[in-house]
Enzyme design. Structure first.
Site, PDB file in Angstrom:
ATOM      1  N   ASP A 137       0.830  -1.222   0.000  1.00 47.77           N
ATOM      2  CA  ASP A 137       0.000   0.000   0.000  1.00 47.77           C
ATOM      3  C   ASP A 137       0.854   1.258   0.000  1.00 47.77           C
ATOM      4  O   ASP A 137       0.386   2.321   0.421  1.00 47.77           O
ATOM      5  CB  ASP A 137      -0.912   0.053   1.235  1.00 47.77           C
ATOM      6  N   CYS A 191     -17.891 -14.496  -8.219  1.00 50.95           N
ATOM      7  CA  CYS A 191     -18.900 -14.458  -7.154  1.00 50.95           C
ATOM      8  C   CYS A 191     -20.233 -15.057  -7.581  1.00 50.95           C
ATOM      9  O   CYS A 191     -21.166 -15.118  -6.770  1.00 50.95           O
ATOM     10  CB  CYS A 191     -19.125 -13.022  -6.695  1.00 50.95           C
ATOM     11  N   CYS A 194     -24.191 -14.123  -6.340  1.00 51.12           N
ATOM     12  CA  CYS A 194     -24.242 -13.566  -4.977  1.00 51.12           C
ATOM     13  C   CYS A 194     -24.104 -12.042  -4.992  1.00 51.12           C
ATOM     14  O   CYS A 194     -23.227 -11.488  -5.656  1.00 51.12           O
ATOM     15  CB  CYS A 194     -23.129 -14.173  -4.131  1.00 51.12           C
ATOM     16  N   CYS A 197     -22.792  -8.635  -0.465  1.00 53.04           N
ATOM     17  CA  CYS A 197     -22.030  -7.439  -0.088  1.00 53.04           C
ATOM     18  C   CYS A 197     -22.717  -6.167  -0.575  1.00 53.04           C
ATOM     19  O   CYS A 197     -22.712  -5.140   0.119  1.00 53.04           O
ATOM     20  CB  CYS A 197     -20.607  -7.518  -0.635  1.00 53.04           C
ATOM     21  N   CYS A 201     -24.190  -3.328   2.324  1.00 49.13           N
ATOM     22  CA  CYS A 201     -23.357  -2.148   2.583  1.00 49.13           C
ATOM     23  C   CYS A 201     -24.200  -1.067   3.256  1.00 49.13           C
ATOM     24  O   CYS A 201     -25.215  -0.630   2.695  1.00 49.13           O
ATOM     25  CB  CYS A 201     -22.778  -1.612   1.275  1.00 49.13           C
ATOM     26  N   CYS A 217     -18.085   5.038   1.127  1.00 50.39           N
ATOM     27  CA  CYS A 217     -17.560   3.910   1.902  1.00 50.39           C
ATOM     28  C   CYS A 217     -17.191   4.356   3.313  1.00 50.39           C
ATOM     29  O   CYS A 217     -16.502   5.365   3.505  1.00 50.39           O
ATOM     30  CB  CYS A 217     -16.342   3.332   1.189  1.00 50.39           C
ATOM     31  N   CYS A 244     -14.698  -0.395   8.262  1.00 47.38           N
ATOM     32  CA  CYS A 244     -15.944  -1.166   8.204  1.00 47.38           C
ATOM     33  C   CYS A 244     -15.644  -2.524   7.608  1.00 47.38           C
ATOM     34  O   CYS A 244     -14.846  -2.640   6.679  1.00 47.38           O
ATOM     35  CB  CYS A 244     -16.982  -0.413   7.361  1.00 47.38           C
ATOM     36  N   CYS A 247     -19.082  -5.766   4.367  1.00 48.53           N
ATOM     37  CA  CYS A 247     -19.098  -6.514   3.110  1.00 48.53           C
ATOM     38  C   CYS A 247     -18.350  -7.834   3.242  1.00 48.53           C
ATOM     39  O   CYS A 247     -18.652  -8.800   2.525  1.00 48.53           O
ATOM     40  CB  CYS A 247     -18.538  -5.669   1.964  1.00 48.53           C
ATOM     41  N   CYS A 251     -20.054 -12.109   3.401  1.00 44.16           N
ATOM     42  CA  CYS A 251     -19.568 -12.875   2.254  1.00 44.16           C
ATOM     43  C   CYS A 251     -19.531 -14.374   2.572  1.00 44.16           C
ATOM     44  O   CYS A 251     -18.882 -14.781   3.545  1.00 44.16           O
ATOM     45  CB  CYS A 251     -18.178 -12.395   1.856  1.00 44.16           C
TER      46      CYS A 251
END
Length: 377
Positions: A137, A191, A194, A197, A201, A217, A244, A247, A251
Protein backbone atom coordinates in the site's frame (compact mmCIF):
# COMPACT_ATOMS: atom_id res chain seq x y z
CA UNK A 1 25.97 -21.66 -15.29
CA UNK A 2 22.38 -21.13 -16.46
CA UNK A 3 19.80 -20.33 -13.80
CA UNK A 4 16.89 -22.75 -13.48
CA UNK A 5 14.10 -20.23 -12.95
CA UNK A 6 11.50 -22.99 -12.61
CA UNK A 7 13.31 -24.41 -9.59
CA UNK A 8 13.99 -20.93 -8.24
CA UNK A 9 10.26 -20.15 -8.34
CA UNK A 10 9.60 -23.26 -6.25
CA UNK A 11 12.20 -22.22 -3.69
CA UNK A 12 10.83 -18.66 -3.56
CA UNK A 13 7.40 -20.00 -2.66
CA UNK A 14 8.92 -22.17 0.05
CA UNK A 15 10.85 -19.21 1.45
CA UNK A 16 7.67 -17.12 1.44
CA UNK A 17 5.89 -19.66 3.62
CA UNK A 18 8.86 -19.84 5.97
CA UNK A 19 8.61 -16.05 6.34
CA UNK A 20 4.94 -16.24 7.35
CA UNK A 21 3.16 -15.65 4.05
CA UNK A 22 0.30 -18.04 3.43
CA UNK A 23 0.72 -17.92 -0.34
CA UNK A 24 2.87 -16.42 -3.10
CA UNK A 25 1.99 -16.13 -6.77
CA UNK A 26 4.01 -14.85 -9.72
CA UNK A 27 2.72 -12.72 -12.57
CA UNK A 28 3.94 -10.39 -15.28
CA UNK A 29 3.48 -6.62 -15.40
CA UNK A 30 0.76 -6.20 -18.04
CA UNK A 31 -2.39 -4.61 -16.61
CA UNK A 32 -3.55 -3.04 -19.85
CA UNK A 33 -7.03 -4.53 -19.56
CA UNK A 34 -7.53 -2.84 -16.19
CA UNK A 35 -6.65 0.68 -17.33
CA UNK A 36 -10.10 1.54 -18.80
CA UNK A 37 -11.83 0.48 -15.54
CA UNK A 38 -9.41 2.54 -13.48
CA UNK A 39 -9.90 5.60 -15.68
CA UNK A 40 -13.70 5.28 -15.55
CA UNK A 41 -13.57 5.04 -11.75
CA UNK A 42 -11.42 8.18 -11.54
CA UNK A 43 -13.58 10.05 -14.05
CA UNK A 44 -16.63 9.49 -11.85
CA UNK A 45 -14.81 10.95 -8.87
CA UNK A 46 -15.20 7.79 -6.81
CA UNK A 47 -11.76 8.38 -5.28
CA UNK A 48 -13.15 11.38 -3.38
CA UNK A 49 -10.48 13.44 -1.65
CA UNK A 50 -7.77 10.83 -2.30
CA UNK A 51 -6.05 13.06 -4.84
CA UNK A 52 -3.01 10.82 -5.00
CA UNK A 53 -5.20 8.31 -6.83
CA UNK A 54 -5.82 10.75 -9.66
CA UNK A 55 -2.30 12.21 -9.62
CA UNK A 56 -0.72 8.82 -10.24
CA UNK A 57 -3.27 8.01 -12.95
CA UNK A 58 -2.36 5.00 -15.09
CA UNK A 59 0.93 4.53 -13.24
CA UNK A 60 -1.07 2.23 -10.97
CA UNK A 61 -1.46 -0.18 -13.86
CA UNK A 62 2.17 -0.05 -14.97
CA UNK A 63 4.48 -1.75 -12.46
CA UNK A 64 7.46 -1.55 -14.81
CA UNK A 65 7.33 2.26 -14.60
CA UNK A 66 7.62 2.10 -10.80
CA UNK A 67 10.81 0.06 -11.06
CA UNK A 68 12.38 0.20 -14.54
CA UNK A 69 13.45 -3.24 -15.64
CA UNK A 70 10.72 -5.05 -13.70
CA UNK A 71 9.79 -8.36 -15.33
CA UNK A 72 7.74 -10.06 -12.63
CA UNK A 73 5.56 -9.23 -9.65
CA UNK A 74 5.62 -11.58 -6.67
CA UNK A 75 2.22 -11.20 -5.01
CA UNK A 76 1.90 -12.44 -1.43
CA UNK A 77 -0.98 -13.08 0.94
CA UNK A 78 -0.86 -12.90 4.74
CA UNK A 79 -3.95 -13.75 6.82
CA UNK A 80 -4.88 -11.26 9.52
CA UNK A 81 -8.20 -12.35 11.10
CA UNK A 82 -7.55 -12.34 14.87
CA UNK A 83 -8.67 -15.20 17.09
CA UNK A 84 -10.79 -12.85 19.21
CA UNK A 85 -12.48 -10.88 16.45
CA UNK A 86 -15.59 -10.04 18.48
CA UNK A 87 -17.81 -9.28 15.50
CA UNK A 88 -21.25 -9.81 16.98
CA UNK A 89 -20.41 -8.25 20.34
CA UNK A 90 -19.25 -4.96 18.92
CA UNK A 91 -21.76 -4.45 16.10
CA UNK A 92 -24.76 -5.53 18.18
CA UNK A 93 -24.06 -3.06 20.98
CA UNK A 94 -24.30 0.56 19.72
CA UNK A 95 -22.62 1.80 22.90
CA UNK A 96 -19.41 -0.05 21.98
CA UNK A 97 -16.89 0.98 19.35
CA UNK A 98 -16.41 -1.06 16.20
CA UNK A 99 -12.93 -1.04 14.68
CA UNK A 100 -12.11 -2.83 11.45
CA UNK A 101 -10.55 -6.18 12.29
CA UNK A 102 -7.37 -5.49 10.34
CA UNK A 103 -6.51 -2.64 12.70
CA UNK A 104 -6.81 -4.51 16.01
CA UNK A 105 -3.15 -5.47 16.06
CA UNK A 106 0.09 -4.00 14.82
CA UNK A 107 0.22 -1.92 11.63
CA UNK A 108 0.80 -4.45 8.87
CA UNK A 109 2.69 -2.16 6.47
CA UNK A 110 6.09 -2.33 8.13
CA UNK A 111 5.80 -6.00 9.06
CA UNK A 112 4.98 -7.20 5.55
CA UNK A 113 7.48 -4.85 3.90
CA UNK A 114 10.26 -6.22 6.12
CA UNK A 115 9.27 -9.79 5.28
CA UNK A 116 9.33 -8.94 1.57
CA UNK A 117 12.81 -7.49 1.96
CA UNK A 118 13.91 -10.69 3.69
CA UNK A 119 12.47 -12.66 0.80
CA UNK A 120 14.43 -10.53 -1.66
CA UNK A 121 17.62 -11.14 0.29
CA UNK A 122 17.03 -14.89 0.08
CA UNK A 123 16.63 -14.59 -3.69
CA UNK A 124 19.89 -12.64 -3.79
CA UNK A 125 21.69 -15.66 -2.40
CA UNK A 126 20.88 -17.22 -5.78
CA UNK A 127 21.02 -14.06 -7.90
CA UNK A 128 23.29 -11.45 -6.27
CA UNK A 129 22.53 -8.79 -8.86
CA UNK A 130 18.75 -8.99 -8.30
CA UNK A 131 16.91 -5.69 -8.64
CA UNK A 132 13.82 -5.49 -6.45
CA UNK A 133 11.36 -3.20 -4.70
CA UNK A 134 8.72 -4.16 -2.11
CA UNK A 135 5.26 -2.54 -1.90
CA UNK A 136 2.58 -2.69 0.78
CA UNK A 137 0.00 0.00 0.00
CA UNK A 138 3.01 2.27 -0.28
CA UNK A 139 2.87 3.15 -3.98
CA UNK A 140 0.36 3.42 -6.80
CA UNK A 141 -0.20 -0.20 -7.76
CA UNK A 142 -3.32 -2.21 -8.68
CA UNK A 143 -2.52 -4.95 -6.21
CA UNK A 144 -5.79 -6.89 -6.48
CA UNK A 145 -5.72 -7.37 -10.27
CA UNK A 146 -2.06 -8.34 -9.92
CA UNK A 147 -2.93 -10.85 -7.21
CA UNK A 148 -5.67 -12.34 -9.39
CA UNK A 149 -3.23 -12.67 -12.29
CA UNK A 150 -0.82 -14.36 -9.89
CA UNK A 151 -3.49 -16.92 -8.96
CA UNK A 152 -4.17 -15.79 -5.39
CA UNK A 153 -7.90 -15.28 -5.85
CA UNK A 154 -10.46 -13.24 -7.74
CA UNK A 155 -11.65 -9.67 -7.31
CA UNK A 156 -15.09 -9.82 -5.68
CA UNK A 157 -18.08 -7.59 -6.22
CA UNK A 158 -17.00 -5.57 -3.18
CA UNK A 159 -13.63 -5.00 -4.97
CA UNK A 160 -11.65 -7.05 -2.43
CA UNK A 161 -9.69 -10.15 -3.35
CA UNK A 162 -11.45 -13.45 -2.56
CA UNK A 163 -10.29 -17.04 -2.50
CA UNK A 164 -12.55 -20.04 -1.98
CA UNK A 165 -12.22 -21.45 1.56
CA UNK A 166 -9.82 -18.62 2.41
CA UNK A 167 -12.17 -15.67 2.08
CA UNK A 168 -10.84 -12.13 2.14
CA UNK A 169 -9.38 -11.57 5.60
CA UNK A 170 -5.82 -11.13 4.40
CA UNK A 171 -3.29 -8.48 3.45
CA UNK A 172 -1.55 -8.30 0.10
CA UNK A 173 1.99 -7.25 -0.68
CA UNK A 174 4.14 -7.14 -3.79
CA UNK A 175 7.79 -7.62 -4.58
CA UNK A 176 8.84 -6.29 -7.99
CA UNK A 177 11.81 -8.15 -9.44
CA UNK A 178 13.82 -8.02 -12.66
CA UNK A 179 14.18 -11.75 -13.32
CA UNK A 180 12.14 -13.85 -15.79
CA UNK A 181 10.47 -16.27 -13.39
CA UNK A 182 7.71 -18.54 -14.77
CA UNK A 183 4.29 -17.01 -14.14
CA UNK A 184 1.33 -18.68 -12.44
CA UNK A 185 -2.09 -19.16 -13.99
CA UNK A 186 -4.59 -16.35 -13.31
CA UNK A 187 -7.41 -17.24 -10.92
CA UNK A 188 -10.70 -17.92 -12.70
CA UNK A 189 -13.08 -17.74 -9.73
CA UNK A 190 -16.04 -15.40 -9.48
CA UNK A 191 -18.90 -14.46 -7.15
CA UNK A 192 -21.61 -15.99 -9.31
CA UNK A 193 -25.04 -14.53 -8.59
CA UNK A 194 -24.24 -13.57 -4.98
CA UNK A 195 -24.92 -9.90 -4.12
CA UNK A 196 -24.71 -10.12 -0.33
CA UNK A 197 -22.03 -7.44 -0.09
CA UNK A 198 -23.98 -5.04 -2.32
CA UNK A 199 -27.25 -5.33 -0.42
CA UNK A 200 -25.57 -5.22 3.01
CA UNK A 201 -23.36 -2.15 2.58
CA UNK A 202 -24.64 0.36 5.19
CA UNK A 203 -24.12 3.37 2.94
CA UNK A 204 -24.77 1.82 -0.48
CA UNK A 205 -21.14 2.39 -1.47
CA UNK A 206 -21.03 -0.62 -3.82
CA UNK A 207 -22.86 1.17 -6.61
CA UNK A 208 -22.63 -1.78 -9.02
CA UNK A 209 -20.83 -5.12 -9.02
CA UNK A 210 -17.07 -4.58 -8.66
CA UNK A 211 -17.43 -0.79 -8.37
CA UNK A 212 -17.17 1.06 -5.03
CA UNK A 213 -17.92 4.75 -4.68
CA UNK A 214 -15.21 5.60 -2.19
CA UNK A 215 -17.01 8.77 -1.17
CA UNK A 216 -19.75 6.68 0.45
CA UNK A 217 -17.56 3.91 1.90
CA UNK A 218 -17.35 3.97 5.70
CA UNK A 219 -13.67 3.05 5.56
CA UNK A 220 -13.05 6.13 3.43
CA UNK A 221 -15.26 8.36 5.61
CA UNK A 222 -13.60 7.34 8.88
CA UNK A 223 -10.00 6.94 7.69
CA UNK A 224 -9.23 8.78 4.46
CA UNK A 225 -11.57 11.78 4.64
CA UNK A 226 -9.86 14.68 6.38
CA UNK A 227 -12.84 17.05 6.45
CA UNK A 228 -16.38 16.82 7.80
CA UNK A 229 -18.35 13.63 7.25
CA UNK A 230 -21.45 14.44 5.14
CA UNK A 231 -24.50 14.76 7.41
CA UNK A 232 -26.63 12.43 5.34
CA UNK A 233 -24.13 9.62 5.85
CA UNK A 234 -23.50 10.10 9.58
CA UNK A 235 -26.53 8.11 10.79
CA UNK A 236 -25.53 5.20 8.54
CA UNK A 237 -22.10 4.86 10.11
CA UNK A 238 -23.51 3.55 13.37
CA UNK A 239 -20.78 2.71 15.89
CA UNK A 240 -18.04 2.14 13.30
CA UNK A 241 -15.26 4.50 14.34
CA UNK A 242 -12.42 3.13 12.20
CA UNK A 243 -13.17 1.31 8.99
CA UNK A 244 -15.94 -1.17 8.20
CA UNK A 245 -16.08 -4.92 7.63
CA UNK A 246 -19.74 -5.42 6.70
CA UNK A 247 -19.10 -6.51 3.11
CA UNK A 248 -16.69 -9.16 4.38
CA UNK A 249 -18.91 -10.28 7.24
CA UNK A 250 -21.76 -11.25 4.91
CA UNK A 251 -19.57 -12.87 2.25
CA UNK A 252 -20.22 -16.65 2.04
CA UNK A 253 -16.55 -17.25 1.18
CA UNK A 254 -15.56 -16.00 4.64
CA UNK A 255 -17.47 -18.68 6.55
CA UNK A 256 -14.39 -20.89 6.76
CA UNK A 257 -11.74 -18.17 6.67
CA UNK A 258 -8.58 -19.15 8.56
CA UNK A 259 -7.46 -17.31 11.66
CA UNK A 260 -4.14 -15.52 11.65
CA UNK A 261 -1.19 -17.18 13.35
CA UNK A 262 0.71 -13.88 13.53
CA UNK A 263 1.04 -12.64 17.11
CA UNK A 264 1.30 -9.05 15.85
CA UNK A 265 -2.15 -9.25 14.25
CA UNK A 266 -4.01 -10.34 17.39
CA UNK A 267 -6.35 -7.94 19.16
CA UNK A 268 -4.56 -5.56 21.50
CA UNK A 269 -5.97 -5.22 25.05
CA UNK A 270 -7.05 -1.61 24.53
CA UNK A 271 -9.51 -2.69 21.83
CA UNK A 272 -11.20 -5.32 23.97
CA UNK A 273 -14.83 -4.34 24.61
CA UNK A 274 -14.14 -0.61 24.72
CA UNK A 275 -17.26 1.49 24.87
CA UNK A 276 -17.54 4.78 23.04
CA UNK A 277 -17.52 6.96 26.14
CA UNK A 278 -14.26 5.42 27.35
CA UNK A 279 -12.57 6.08 24.02
CA UNK A 280 -14.00 9.59 23.75
CA UNK A 281 -12.51 10.41 27.15
CA UNK A 282 -8.94 9.86 25.89
CA UNK A 283 -6.77 12.94 25.59
CA UNK A 284 -4.28 13.21 22.74
CA UNK A 285 -1.38 11.86 24.79
CA UNK A 286 -3.41 8.75 25.65
CA UNK A 287 -4.44 8.33 22.03
CA UNK A 288 -0.82 8.51 20.83
CA UNK A 289 0.39 6.12 23.52
CA UNK A 290 -2.28 3.47 22.96
CA UNK A 291 -2.14 3.63 19.16
CA UNK A 292 1.65 3.35 18.95
CA UNK A 293 2.49 0.84 16.22
CA UNK A 294 -1.16 0.73 15.16
CA UNK A 295 -2.69 1.67 11.81
CA UNK A 296 -5.26 3.71 13.75
CA UNK A 297 -2.69 6.35 14.62
CA UNK A 298 -2.58 7.52 11.00
CA UNK A 299 -5.95 9.30 11.27
CA UNK A 300 -4.72 11.46 14.14
CA UNK A 301 -6.48 12.52 17.31
CA UNK A 302 -8.80 15.05 15.66
CA UNK A 303 -10.40 12.58 13.27
CA UNK A 304 -10.50 9.99 16.07
CA UNK A 305 -12.66 12.38 18.08
CA UNK A 306 -14.73 13.27 15.01
CA UNK A 307 -15.54 9.63 14.36
CA UNK A 308 -16.44 8.85 17.96
CA UNK A 309 -18.65 11.94 18.18
CA UNK A 310 -20.67 10.62 15.22
CA UNK A 311 -20.95 7.19 16.86
CA UNK A 312 -22.11 8.80 20.11
CA UNK A 313 -24.77 10.66 18.18
CA UNK A 314 -25.95 7.35 16.76
CA UNK A 315 -26.03 5.63 20.15
CA UNK A 316 -29.27 5.34 22.19
CA UNK A 317 -29.91 8.33 24.43
CA UNK A 318 -27.90 8.50 27.64
CA UNK A 319 -27.44 11.53 29.83
CA UNK A 320 -23.79 10.46 30.20
CA UNK A 321 -23.31 10.86 26.45
CA UNK A 322 -24.78 14.34 26.47
CA UNK A 323 -22.59 15.31 29.42
CA UNK A 324 -19.43 14.00 27.73
CA UNK A 325 -20.22 15.80 24.47
CA UNK A 326 -20.96 19.08 26.25
CA UNK A 327 -17.74 18.81 28.23
CA UNK A 328 -15.70 18.19 25.06
CA UNK A 329 -17.05 21.31 23.35
CA UNK A 330 -14.75 23.55 25.39
CA UNK A 331 -11.52 22.11 23.99
CA UNK A 332 -12.43 20.73 20.55
CA UNK A 333 -11.33 21.90 17.11
CA UNK A 334 -13.84 23.38 14.70
CA UNK A 335 -14.02 20.09 12.81
CA UNK A 336 -14.74 18.04 15.91
CA UNK A 337 -17.11 20.68 17.28
CA UNK A 338 -19.29 20.41 14.18
CA UNK A 339 -19.72 16.68 14.77
CA UNK A 340 -20.23 17.12 18.51
CA UNK A 341 -23.06 19.57 17.93
CA UNK A 342 -24.61 17.17 15.44
CA UNK A 343 -24.35 14.37 18.00
CA UNK A 344 -25.92 16.54 20.69
CA UNK A 345 -28.83 17.30 18.38
CA UNK A 346 -29.29 13.57 17.76
CA UNK A 347 -29.21 12.80 21.47
CA UNK A 348 -31.69 15.61 22.18
CA UNK A 349 -34.08 14.23 19.58
CA UNK A 350 -33.86 10.74 21.04
CA UNK A 351 -34.39 12.11 24.55
CA UNK A 352 -37.53 13.93 23.39
CA UNK A 353 -38.83 10.82 21.67
CA UNK A 354 -38.24 8.70 24.75
CA UNK A 355 -39.99 11.26 26.98
CA UNK A 356 -43.02 11.52 24.69
CA UNK A 357 -43.40 7.99 23.41
CA UNK A 358 -43.40 6.36 26.85
CA UNK A 359 -46.48 8.23 28.15
CA UNK A 360 -48.30 7.56 24.87
CA UNK A 361 -47.46 3.87 25.07
CA UNK A 362 -48.68 3.77 28.67
CA UNK A 363 -51.98 5.47 27.76
CA UNK A 364 -52.52 3.04 24.92
CA UNK A 365 -51.85 0.07 27.19
CA UNK A 366 -54.38 1.40 29.73
CA UNK A 367 -57.03 1.78 27.03
CA UNK A 368 -56.39 -1.76 25.78
CA UNK A 369 -56.69 -3.18 29.31
CA UNK A 370 -59.83 -1.19 30.07
CA UNK A 371 -61.46 -2.31 26.83
CA UNK A 372 -60.92 -5.90 27.77
CA UNK A 373 -62.35 -5.59 31.35
CA UNK A 374 -65.84 -6.92 32.24
CA UNK A 375 -68.62 -4.28 32.35
CA UNK A 376 -68.98 -4.53 36.13
CA UNK A 377 -65.29 -4.33 36.86
Amino acid sequence: MAIDYQQLAVRIKQWAQELGFQELGITGTDLTKDEPKLQAWLDKGYHGDMQYMAEHGMLRARPAELLPGTLRVLSVRMDYLPAQAGFATNLADPAKAYISRYALGRDYHKLIRNRLKQLAQKIRTEIPELGFRPFVDSAPLLERPLAQQAGLGWVGKHSLLLEQSVGSWFFLGELLVDIPLPVDEPHQGDCGSCVACITSCPTGAIVEPYVVDGRRCISYLTIELKTAIPETLRPLIGNRIYGCDDCQLVCPENRQAPLSIEADFQRRPQWQDQNLLQLFAWDEATFLRLTEGSAIRRIGFERWQRNIAVALGNAPYQSEITDALQKARAHSSALVLEHIDWALAQQKRKSWQAANLLPRATERLVRIVQKGLPRDA
